[in-house]
Scaffold this motif. Structure first.
Motif, PDB file in Angstrom:
ATOM      1  N   PRO A   1       0.806  -1.226   0.000  1.00  0.00           N
ATOM      2  CA  PRO A   1       0.000   0.000   0.000  1.00  0.00           C
ATOM      3  C   PRO A   1       0.839   1.276   0.000  1.00  0.00           C
ATOM      4  CG  PRO A   1      -0.950  -1.617   1.492  1.00  0.00           C
ATOM      5  CD  PRO A   1       0.388  -2.167   1.040  1.00  0.00           C
ATOM      6  N   ALA A   2       1.952   1.287   0.711  1.00  0.00           N
ATOM      7  CA  ALA A   2       2.780   2.500   0.749  1.00  0.00           C
ATOM      8  C   ALA A   2       3.445   2.766  -0.599  1.00  0.00           C
ATOM      9  CB  ALA A   2       3.831   2.390   1.858  1.00  0.00           C
ATOM     10  N   LEU A   3       3.873   1.714  -1.307  1.00  0.00           N
ATOM     11  CA  LEU A   3       4.437   1.902  -2.641  1.00  0.00           C
ATOM     12  C   LEU A   3       3.347   2.374  -3.605  1.00  0.00           C
ATOM     13  CD1 LEU A   3       6.989   1.723  -4.392  1.00  0.00           C
ATOM     14  CD2 LEU A   3       6.331  -0.637  -4.937  1.00  0.00           C
ATOM     15  N   GLU A   4       2.149   1.860  -3.441  1.00  0.00           N
ATOM     16  CA  GLU A   4       1.033   2.327  -4.266  1.00  0.00           C
ATOM     17  C   GLU A   4       0.754   3.807  -4.012  1.00  0.00           C
ATOM     18  OE1 GLU A   4      -2.429  -0.207  -4.613  1.00  0.00           O
ATOM     19  OE2 GLU A   4      -1.176  -1.975  -4.240  1.00  0.00           O
ATOM     20  N   ASP A   5       0.887   4.234  -2.766  1.00  0.00           N
ATOM     21  CA  ASP A   5       0.706   5.658  -2.453  1.00  0.00           C
ATOM     22  C   ASP A   5       1.764   6.511  -3.164  1.00  0.00           C
ATOM     23  OD1 ASP A   5      -1.454   5.055  -0.821  1.00  0.00           O
ATOM     24  OD2 ASP A   5      -0.321   5.258   1.051  1.00  0.00           O
ATOM     25  N   ILE A   6       3.008   6.042  -3.174  1.00  0.00           N
ATOM     26  CA  ILE A   6       4.074   6.762  -3.876  1.00  0.00           C
ATOM     27  C   ILE A   6       3.733   6.859  -5.362  1.00  0.00           C
ATOM     28  CG2 ILE A   6       6.491   6.642  -4.646  1.00  0.00           C
ATOM     29  CD1 ILE A   6       7.122   5.364  -1.878  1.00  0.00           C
ATOM     30  N   ARG A   7       3.333   5.742  -5.937  1.00  0.00           N
ATOM     31  CA  ARG A   7       3.001   5.761  -7.360  1.00  0.00           C
ATOM     32  C   ARG A   7       1.825   6.705  -7.638  1.00  0.00           C
ATOM     33  NH1 ARG A   7      -0.024   4.596 -11.617  1.00  0.00           N
ATOM     34  NH2 ARG A   7       1.045   3.903 -13.502  1.00  0.00           N
ATOM     35  N   ASP A   8       0.835   6.682  -6.759  1.00  0.00           N
ATOM     36  CA  ASP A   8      -0.318   7.580  -6.933  1.00  0.00           C
ATOM     37  C   ASP A   8       0.111   9.052  -6.919  1.00  0.00           C
ATOM     38  OD1 ASP A   8      -2.039   5.414  -7.113  1.00  0.00           O
ATOM     39  OD2 ASP A   8      -2.821   5.635  -5.066  1.00  0.00           O
ATOM     40  N   ARG A   9       1.018   9.399  -5.988  1.00  0.00           N
ATOM     41  CA  ARG A   9       1.493  10.794  -5.935  1.00  0.00           C
ATOM     42  C   ARG A   9       2.232  11.169  -7.216  1.00  0.00           C
ATOM     43  NH1 ARG A   9       2.172   9.284  -0.487  1.00  0.00           N
ATOM     44  NH2 ARG A   9       4.389   8.799  -0.737  1.00  0.00           N
ATOM     45  N   LEU A  10       3.072  10.272  -7.707  1.00  0.00           N
ATOM     46  CA  LEU A  10       3.796  10.535  -8.950  1.00  0.00           C
ATOM     47  C   LEU A  10       2.824  10.626 -10.133  1.00  0.00           C
ATOM     48  CD1 LEU A  10       6.854   8.165  -8.401  1.00  0.00           C
ATOM     49  CD2 LEU A  10       6.879  10.665  -8.313  1.00  0.00           C
ATOM     50  N   ALA A  11       1.857   9.734 -10.168  1.00  0.00           N
ATOM     51  CA  ALA A  11       0.864   9.753 -11.253  1.00  0.00           C
ATOM     52  C   ALA A  11       0.059  11.051 -11.223  1.00  0.00           C
ATOM     53  CB  ALA A  11      -0.057   8.540 -11.160  1.00  0.00           C
ATOM     54  N   ASP A  12      -0.278  11.515 -10.037  1.00  0.00           N
ATOM     55  CA  ASP A  12      -1.000  12.796  -9.929  1.00  0.00           C
ATOM     56  C   ASP A  12      -0.135  13.946 -10.448  1.00  0.00           C
ATOM     57  OD1 ASP A  12      -3.245  11.579  -8.857  1.00  0.00           O
ATOM     58  OD2 ASP A  12      -2.800  12.170  -6.785  1.00  0.00           O
ATOM     59  N   ALA A  13       1.146  13.922 -10.095  1.00  0.00           N
ATOM     60  CA  ALA A  13       2.044  15.002 -10.506  1.00  0.00           C
ATOM     61  C   ALA A  13       2.217  15.047 -12.025  1.00  0.00           C
ATOM     62  CB  ALA A  13       3.411  14.839  -9.839  1.00  0.00           C
ATOM     63  N   PHE A  14       2.193  13.894 -12.663  1.00  0.00           N
ATOM     64  CA  PHE A  14       2.441  13.821 -14.098  1.00  0.00           C
ATOM     65  C   PHE A  14       1.186  13.459 -14.893  1.00  0.00           C
ATOM     66  CE2 PHE A  14       6.734  12.486 -12.330  1.00  0.00           C
ATOM     67  CZ  PHE A  14       7.313  13.734 -12.517  1.00  0.00           C
ATOM     68  N   SER A  15       0.024  13.593 -14.292  1.00  0.00           N
ATOM     69  CA  SER A  15      -1.220  13.110 -14.910  1.00  0.00           C
ATOM     70  C   SER A  15      -1.466  13.654 -16.309  1.00  0.00           C
ATOM     71  CB  SER A  15      -2.416  13.407 -14.007  1.00  0.00           C
ATOM     72  OG  SER A  15      -2.589  14.807 -13.873  1.00  0.00           O
ATOM     73  N   ALA A  16      -1.104  14.885 -16.554  1.00  0.00           N
ATOM     74  CA  ALA A  16      -1.376  15.509 -17.859  1.00  0.00           C
ATOM     75  C   ALA A  16      -0.561  14.894 -18.992  1.00  0.00           C
ATOM     76  CB  ALA A  16      -1.115  17.010 -17.794  1.00  0.00           C
ATOM     77  N   VAL A  17       0.528  14.202 -18.653  1.00  0.00           N
ATOM     78  CA  VAL A  17       1.413  13.691 -19.707  1.00  0.00           C
ATOM     79  C   VAL A  17       1.582  12.172 -19.673  1.00  0.00           C
ATOM     80  CG1 VAL A  17       2.686  15.855 -19.975  1.00  0.00           C
ATOM     81  CG2 VAL A  17       3.459  14.165 -18.301  1.00  0.00           C
ATOM     82  N   LEU A  18       0.788  11.469 -18.866  1.00  0.00           N
ATOM     83  CA  LEU A  18       0.918  10.014 -18.801  1.00  0.00           C
ATOM     84  C   LEU A  18       0.369   9.363 -20.067  1.00  0.00           C
ATOM     85  CD1 LEU A  18      -0.114   9.135 -15.132  1.00  0.00           C
ATOM     86  CD2 LEU A  18       2.189   9.343 -16.093  1.00  0.00           C
ATOM     87  N   THR A  19       1.025   8.287 -20.481  1.00  0.00           N
ATOM     88  CA  THR A  19       0.532   7.500 -21.607  1.00  0.00           C
ATOM     89  C   THR A  19      -0.700   6.718 -21.140  1.00  0.00           C
ATOM     90  OG1 THR A  19       1.880   5.584 -21.022  1.00  0.00           O
ATOM     91  CG2 THR A  19       2.864   7.208 -22.543  1.00  0.00           C
ATOM     92  N   PRO A  20      -1.534   6.234 -22.058  1.00  0.00           N
ATOM     93  CA  PRO A  20      -2.685   5.425 -21.643  1.00  0.00           C
ATOM     94  C   PRO A  20      -2.284   4.234 -20.762  1.00  0.00           C
ATOM     95  CG  PRO A  20      -2.943   6.071 -23.925  1.00  0.00           C
ATOM     96  CD  PRO A  20      -1.551   6.511 -23.499  1.00  0.00           C
ATOM     97  N   GLN A  21      -1.172   3.580 -21.073  1.00  0.00           N
ATOM     98  CA  GLN A  21      -0.724   2.439 -20.266  1.00  0.00           C
ATOM     99  C   GLN A  21      -0.428   2.860 -18.827  1.00  0.00           C
ATOM    100  OE1 GLN A  21       2.951   0.556 -21.545  1.00  0.00           O
ATOM    101  NE2 GLN A  21       2.422  -1.339 -20.486  1.00  0.00           N
ATOM    102  N   ASP A  22       0.199   4.019 -18.657  1.00  0.00           N
ATOM    103  CA  ASP A  22       0.540   4.479 -17.312  1.00  0.00           C
ATOM    104  C   ASP A  22      -0.647   5.119 -16.600  1.00  0.00           C
ATOM    105  OD1 ASP A  22       3.150   3.517 -17.206  1.00  0.00           O
ATOM    106  OD2 ASP A  22       3.967   5.307 -18.156  1.00  0.00           O
ATOM    107  N   ARG A  23      -1.685   5.508 -17.342  1.00  0.00           N
ATOM    108  CA  ARG A  23      -2.914   6.017 -16.726  1.00  0.00           C
ATOM    109  C   ARG A  23      -3.817   4.877 -16.255  1.00  0.00           C
ATOM    110  NH1 ARG A  23      -3.037  10.172 -20.605  1.00  0.00           N
ATOM    111  NH2 ARG A  23      -4.278   8.878 -21.999  1.00  0.00           N
ATOM    112  N   ALA A  24      -3.686   3.730 -16.899  1.00  0.00           N
ATOM    113  CA  ALA A  24      -4.522   2.574 -16.559  1.00  0.00           C
ATOM    114  C   ALA A  24      -4.187   2.094 -15.145  1.00  0.00           C
ATOM    115  CB  ALA A  24      -4.282   1.459 -17.570  1.00  0.00           C
ATOM    116  N   GLY A  25      -5.042   1.279 -14.601  1.00  0.00           N
ATOM    117  CA  GLY A  25      -4.794   0.748 -13.256  1.00  0.00           C
ATOM    118  C   GLY A  25      -3.456   0.038 -13.166  1.00  0.00           C
TER     119      GLY A  25
END
Length: 175
Positions: free
Chosen positions: A95-119
């Motif tokens: 869960p803590a690693l998932e939280d880190i990934r979520d924060r990074l995904a939020d920071a880069f949300s505008a430029v994520l590829t569809p694969q990285d936006r997916a679950g």
């Protein structure tokens, strides 16, 4: 066919979690034994992002450093096996690693590829690109003795992807 990107030009960035030496060696041994040798260009890894823009290099390094510097390593465990159809992976729960990934995904949300936006399904692939029957047999073999167990997360890393083995960009170790 994968595109080969010249070593001197910009390249997509991959982000992974790093395992402690003992766990990394265990995963690598399984990968060496079960991954088709002609396709096994990488050590075992847990991919967090598959393709970040090279323009994010500086900000990414800063964010990875902030997530790891003076931070205790997140708890993680191998929770089960995953069928990849033509391969087998270990499902990782943290869960803590998932939280880190979520924060990074939020920071880069505008430029994520569809694969990285997916679950995100955190896993370590030990076999891929084999016939489905071969993968099913390995999954059954590994399932016979499988027991969930903890693994040590040592840090986060970023890599340049240039079409072959990944080129190290940065490593950020947990405290």
């Amino acid at each position: 066919m994968s595109e080969v990107i010249p070593a001197s030009g910009p390249a997509p960035i991959i982000v992974t979690a790093l395992f402690g030496a003992g766990d990394a060696a265990w995963f690598d041994d399984l990968r060496v034994r079960h991954f088709p040798p002609e396709r096994n260009q990488l050590k075992a890894h847990l991919t967090m992002f598959h393709h970040l823009a090279p323009s994010l290099e500086r900000e990414l390094k800063q964010r990875l450093a902030a997530e790891t510097s003076r931070v205790r390593a997140p708890e993680a465990r191998i929770a089960g096996l995953m069928s990849l159809g033509r391969g087998v992976a270990f499902r990782i729960e943290s869960p803590a690693l998932e939280d880190i990934r979520d924060r990074l995904a939020d920071a880069f949300s505008a430029v994520l590829t569809p694969q990285d936006r997916a679950g995100w399904r955190p896993h370590v692939t030990v076999q891929n690109k084999v016939e489905p029957a071969v993968a099913k047999a390995l999954q059954a073999e590994l399932a016979r003795d499988f027991q969930p167990r903890t693994v040590r997360l040592a840090g986060l890393a970023s890599w340049w992807y240039r079409g072959g083995p990944w080129e190290p960009l940065s490593r950020h170790m947990f405290a």
